[in-house]
Scaffold this active site. Sequence first.
Site, PDB file in Angstrom:
ATOM      1  N   HIS A 192       0.845  -1.209   0.000  1.00  0.00           N
ATOM      2  CA  HIS A 192       0.000   0.000   0.000  1.00  0.00           C
ATOM      3  C   HIS A 192       0.874   1.251   0.000  1.00  0.00           C
ATOM      4  CE1 HIS A 192      -3.674   2.318   1.112  1.00  0.00           C
ATOM      5  NE2 HIS A 192      -2.770   3.109   1.675  1.00  0.00           N
ATOM      6  N   GLU A 193       1.830   1.287   0.930  1.00  0.00           N
ATOM      7  CA  GLU A 193       2.712   2.457   1.009  1.00  0.00           C
ATOM      8  C   GLU A 193       3.614   2.537  -0.222  1.00  0.00           C
ATOM      9  OE1 GLU A 193       2.220   4.677   3.154  1.00  0.00           O
ATOM     10  OE2 GLU A 193       0.847   3.517   4.419  1.00  0.00           O
TER      11      GLU A 193
ATOM     12  N   HIS B 295       2.053   4.555  -2.950  1.00  0.00           N
ATOM     13  CA  HIS B 295       2.257   6.000  -2.753  1.00  0.00           C
ATOM     14  C   HIS B 295       3.671   6.413  -3.167  1.00  0.00           C
ATOM     15  CE1 HIS B 295      -1.550   6.157  -0.796  1.00  0.00           C
ATOM     16  NE2 HIS B 295      -1.163   5.627   0.352  1.00  0.00           N
TER      17      HIS B 295
END
Length: 399
Positions: free
Chosen positions: A21-22, A25
């Site tokens: 998820h990170e 980003h």
Amino acid sequence: MAFFLGAAAFVVALLASVMLHEGGHLLTAKRFGMKATQYFVGFGPTLWSTRRGETEYGVKAIPLGGFVKIVGYTPLEEIDAADRDRAFYRQPAGRRAVVIGAGVVANFVFAFVLLMAMAMTIGEPRPGTVTSTVDEVTSCVPATMRGGCGDGRPPSPAERAGLRAGDKVVAFNGAPVSDWDDLTAAIGKARPGETVKVTVQRPGASGPVTLPVTLADVGGEPFVGVSAKIAGGGYDRAGPVDAAVFAGRGIGRTVEGIGKVAADLPSAIPRLFSPERESSPGGQVGSVVGATEVSGQIFSSDDTARDKVALFLSLVVSVNIFLGALNVLPLLPLDGGHLAVVAYERARAGVNRVRGRPDPGTVDMTRLLPLTYLAVLLLVGFGVLLILADLVNPLRLPE
């Protein structure tokens, strides 16, 4: 040992899911020229780190997630003059939206890939036929059907009457039974407290055996206390196209299930610490502690290795879809809240443009801080409540 291996495997899978998820980003931010200074697994004191270019990668002491630090993620941050043009909040709205949404996309893509891999290697689950043969006899009457009897919990009607695993029910209260649907329909027509005759074909017996069973009352419904044996079933390996269809349907069903859980959650909260916790969709939601417990149960169960891998991967898929769905909620500090801010900024700029007024720029985030604190308080509070429920009244795999 198997239980602890399962728990450890889930922790690793959870950390990998959070870091994916990170990573969504991080990669998109770098692609657009924004400055990302940190990418870490865990929180708290740093155990190890290394620097690659302008980004520090590392591991922290508390393995409860991870984070990526993008310079200027909100206008409230103080940034060096040299980094001003690369600050997140100064980028075009489209680029900011892509960076914010990339984490959610990463979780859904990972879930999709896992489901495809499962379909092509383990295979798509093939449902078996639910027969009228008894697989297990429940020991006690309570709704949870866990453990031995005690605390005023009477033996189940099936236990008291002498029904056994392997018995094939052929008649219930005079009605012929050929499958599990027939049996449940016949039970549904009976009354709690009524004594009925159950005829079974018992392995090793010379003929049919008829047993008197006095039905218990569970929530106003007649209760016997047996589970069905599944005949057939298994897995069918799929090709890439069928696997993609299977993955899409799996994600759709999981999202639909999350929606049902969310709708039922308010009414389920009072039952989180009661024996009826798992009687509704909302009560079946758990914390990280609960999911770790379930993973341990999967590894220590008597299922085949194939079943265990399928269940574990299904759990990891569900966690990724949940992480993605949770972050879509339009609440700060979640990704959905930041997307809502970007959408509001663009809508406000569009209205001003029509009126011939200048773009008012970014939202004053200080005005949103009270709502942010409230959202954090609610999310943390509910998380703590679920952790306590999982410790005191843990979820169990269906038997």
